[in-house]
Motif scaffolding. Sequence first.
Motif, PDB file in Angstrom:
ATOM      1  N   THR A 217      41.122  30.780  36.689  1.00  0.00           N
ATOM      2  CA  THR A 217      41.969  31.697  35.923  1.00  0.00           C
ATOM      3  C   THR A 217      41.545  31.628  34.482  1.00  0.00           C
ATOM      4  O   THR A 217      41.446  30.526  33.930  1.00  0.00           O
ATOM      5  CB  THR A 217      43.449  31.281  35.994  1.00  0.00           C
ATOM      6  OG1 THR A 217      43.848  31.222  37.355  1.00  0.00           O
ATOM      7  CG2 THR A 217      44.328  32.289  35.289  1.00  0.00           C
ATOM      8  N   LEU A 218      41.314  32.775  33.893  1.00  0.00           N
ATOM      9  CA  LEU A 218      41.026  32.846  32.469  1.00  0.00           C
ATOM     10  C   LEU A 218      42.320  33.182  31.735  1.00  0.00           C
ATOM     11  O   LEU A 218      43.011  34.125  32.102  1.00  0.00           O
ATOM     12  CB  LEU A 218      39.968  33.916  32.225  1.00  0.00           C
ATOM     13  CG  LEU A 218      39.509  34.139  30.787  1.00  0.00           C
ATOM     14  CD1 LEU A 218      38.034  34.541  30.783  1.00  0.00           C
ATOM     15  CD2 LEU A 218      40.317  35.218  30.092  1.00  0.00           C
ATOM     16  N   HIS A 219      42.653  32.372  30.740  1.00  0.00           N
ATOM     17  CA  HIS A 219      43.795  32.669  29.874  1.00  0.00           C
ATOM     18  C   HIS A 219      43.260  32.957  28.479  1.00  0.00           C
ATOM     19  O   HIS A 219      42.690  32.067  27.840  1.00  0.00           O
ATOM     20  CB  HIS A 219      44.748  31.474  29.800  1.00  0.00           C
ATOM     21  CG  HIS A 219      45.571  31.276  31.030  1.00  0.00           C
ATOM     22  ND1 HIS A 219      46.617  30.386  31.100  1.00  0.00           N
ATOM     23  CD2 HIS A 219      45.529  31.880  32.238  1.00  0.00           C
ATOM     24  CE1 HIS A 219      47.161  30.435  32.301  1.00  0.00           C
ATOM     25  NE2 HIS A 219      46.520  31.324  33.018  1.00  0.00           N
ATOM     26  N   ALA A 220      43.424  34.189  28.031  1.00  0.00           N
ATOM     27  CA  ALA A 220      42.960  34.554  26.686  1.00  0.00           C
ATOM     28  C   ALA A 220      44.148  34.860  25.802  1.00  0.00           C
ATOM     29  O   ALA A 220      45.079  35.556  26.213  1.00  0.00           O
ATOM     30  CB  ALA A 220      42.040  35.770  26.762  1.00  0.00           C
TER      31      ALA A 220
ATOM     32  N   PHE B 208      43.791  45.365  26.895  1.00  0.00           N
ATOM     33  CA  PHE B 208      44.397  44.142  26.345  1.00  0.00           C
ATOM     34  C   PHE B 208      44.131  44.062  24.843  1.00  0.00           C
ATOM     35  O   PHE B 208      45.033  43.782  24.044  1.00  0.00           O
ATOM     36  CB  PHE B 208      43.808  42.915  27.043  1.00  0.00           C
ATOM     37  CG  PHE B 208      44.226  41.596  26.439  1.00  0.00           C
ATOM     38  CD1 PHE B 208      45.526  41.135  26.584  1.00  0.00           C
ATOM     39  CD2 PHE B 208      43.324  40.829  25.723  1.00  0.00           C
ATOM     40  CE1 PHE B 208      45.921  39.925  26.020  1.00  0.00           C
ATOM     41  CE2 PHE B 208      43.708  39.614  25.154  1.00  0.00           C
ATOM     42  CZ  PHE B 208      45.010  39.165  25.303  1.00  0.00           C
ATOM     43  N   THR B 217      48.888  37.435  26.218  1.00  0.00           N
ATOM     44  CA  THR B 217      48.032  36.537  26.986  1.00  0.00           C
ATOM     45  C   THR B 217      47.390  37.324  28.095  1.00  0.00           C
ATOM     46  O   THR B 217      48.089  38.017  28.832  1.00  0.00           O
ATOM     47  CB  THR B 217      48.852  35.407  27.634  1.00  0.00           C
ATOM     48  OG1 THR B 217      49.560  34.704  26.628  1.00  0.00           O
ATOM     49  CG2 THR B 217      47.940  34.423  28.351  1.00  0.00           C
ATOM     50  N   LEU B 218      46.085  37.203  28.210  1.00  0.00           N
ATOM     51  CA  LEU B 218      45.375  37.817  29.324  1.00  0.00           C
ATOM     52  C   LEU B 218      45.155  36.754  30.391  1.00  0.00           C
ATOM     53  O   LEU B 218      44.658  35.666  30.095  1.00  0.00           O
ATOM     54  CB  LEU B 218      44.044  38.378  28.821  1.00  0.00           C
ATOM     55  CG  LEU B 218      43.143  39.075  29.838  1.00  0.00           C
ATOM     56  CD1 LEU B 218      42.413  40.228  29.165  1.00  0.00           C
ATOM     57  CD2 LEU B 218      42.135  38.116  30.457  1.00  0.00           C
ATOM     58  N   HIS B 219      45.550  37.068  31.609  1.00  0.00           N
ATOM     59  CA  HIS B 219      45.282  36.192  32.756  1.00  0.00           C
ATOM     60  C   HIS B 219      44.321  36.918  33.686  1.00  0.00           C
ATOM     61  O   HIS B 219      44.678  37.953  34.265  1.00  0.00           O
ATOM     62  CB  HIS B 219      46.575  35.875  33.524  1.00  0.00           C
ATOM     63  CG  HIS B 219      47.465  34.896  32.829  1.00  0.00           C
ATOM     64  ND1 HIS B 219      48.567  34.337  33.431  1.00  0.00           N
ATOM     65  CD2 HIS B 219      47.420  34.363  31.589  1.00  0.00           C
ATOM     66  CE1 HIS B 219      49.160  33.504  32.582  1.00  0.00           C
ATOM     67  NE2 HIS B 219      48.485  33.518  31.452  1.00  0.00           N
ATOM     68  N   ALA B 220      43.105  36.393  33.804  1.00  0.00           N
ATOM     69  CA  ALA B 220      42.124  37.012  34.694  1.00  0.00           C
ATOM     70  C   ALA B 220      41.842  36.094  35.868  1.00  0.00           C
ATOM     71  O   ALA B 220      41.659  34.889  35.682  1.00  0.00           O
ATOM     72  CB  ALA B 220      40.836  37.298  33.942  1.00  0.00           C
ATOM     73  N   ASN B 221      41.833  36.657  37.060  1.00  0.00           N
ATOM     74  CA  ASN B 221      41.567  35.898  38.279  1.00  0.00           C
ATOM     75  C   ASN B 221      40.516  36.611  39.120  1.00  0.00           C
ATOM     76  O   ASN B 221      40.458  37.842  39.116  1.00  0.00           O
ATOM     77  CB  ASN B 221      42.856  35.759  39.104  1.00  0.00           C
ATOM     78  CG  ASN B 221      43.889  34.907  38.404  1.00  0.00           C
ATOM     79  OD1 ASN B 221      43.733  33.698  38.298  1.00  0.00           O
ATOM     80  ND2 ASN B 221      44.937  35.536  37.886  1.00  0.00           N
TER      81      ASN B 221
END
Lengths: 245, 245
Positions: A217-220, B208, B217-221
């Motif tokens: 998971t990327l959290h930006a 975003f 907050t961006l959450h990428a999966n």
Amino acid sequence: MRFTSQTTSDGIREQLFTLGEIPGALWTPEGATGPRPLVLMGHGGGQHKKAPGILFRAHRFVAECGFAVVAVDVPAHGDRPKDEEYGRIAAENGARVEAGEELAPLVADFQALVARRTVPEWRAVLDAVQRLEHVGDGPVGYWGVSLGCGLGVPFVAAEPRVRAAVLGLGGASATAAVEAAARITVPVEFLVQWDDERVPRAQSLALFDALASAEKTLHANPGKHGEMPAFELDSALRFFARHLG
Amino acid sequence: MRFTSQTTSDGIREQLFTLGEIPGALWTPEGATGPRPLVLMGHGGGQHKKAPGILFRAHRFVAECGFAVVAVDVPAHGDRPKDEEYGRIAAENGARVEAGEELAPLVADFQALVARRTVPEWRAVLDAVQRLEHVGDGPVGYWGVSLGCGLGVPFVAAEPRVRAAVLGLGGASATAAVEAAARITVPVEFLVQWDDERVPRAQSLALFDALASAEKTLHANPGKHGEMPAFELDSALRFFARHLG
């Protein structure tokens, strides 16, 4: 492994130690016995094993999850002696950036060099700490951002005991980093500062992309390199509780 | 506002209603009295107010946070009549994609058209639901991904009662979306599927990026459009609890 001091406060026992030439700190719940999950934390550049960010996170991992946490000084940091070769490279890199070169690839190459020492050192630290009765051979996690990511990626790739990792504030500007990331298959929570002045955004995304983990998971979050929001520590706690607990 | 049915199960009261021509569902804790946070949920394309994903999330928001949750059918979805203009545009878009045009901009333009109806509809739903004694005028959140993001971005931009939003699986392929995102200033948790086959990754990141929120907050999966991991619902619950609770 030689213990040099032991203190207890707020229900957390802190033991300072040396393992050969490596100075380290181990935190466990007061009175803990038996095996428990262990998180190894890698500090940032210019910091050390008891830098405020490490100490604060270690306390929360111990107090809220009952984990053991260990952190050691990276070569040329904290209580370790200056390193002539590293000093020379740092000076050269400074001059190259002054002359207009990009910072990120120089940092990445330097981190790859340091990792050649820290990967075996950290594996030896795991060996030693897991032999302690109040730590034991439970599941292992790794937490490290910035320098702790640059050194953490090759460590997590090399160490099968690590079952989950929080990484970030690092990029894919060195081929070595991308190759190591591609060998990581455990769950990763990867932190990006959207306006990072030190790590180009595209390189952060590329490093996340390179991880071979099925669960990552990327959290930006907005902000610069040093401005990670506090709620990401809450998230890291839950992430480790889920994967190591 | 006219209630058409009421049922209770597992401690959750479900009231179906119509507001003018808008069919909706309202979930609250059984026996709830007095004001509470309210989350409006926007369903995905081809879905409806009681689609499994909506129902499942609504139940958790109510059971675990004590919130009220409301969802309504988007025009031409669920219990609402087909719309001749929308049907014609959908058919045209299908033909254009067949002929080689990119899907995402067509979808985005279509969503912008539908949002001209849903933004005032959803604001009217908030007005009506907040007049109920067991909902009241507490803080409001918005949750919506995919179509629910395409319609949610202009809604959140227009509605000052919304204090926090979970959005995602949507991109910045329409100028209207970017302009609306730039008017959003409340905290946003933004979900990206890293291998989304419907929304180009760069356009997700651009949407975003366009949000004016200080906290976002961006959450990428990893995974495709429909493969969002279950732990993101846990995260959404905590996000709303933090901002509305």
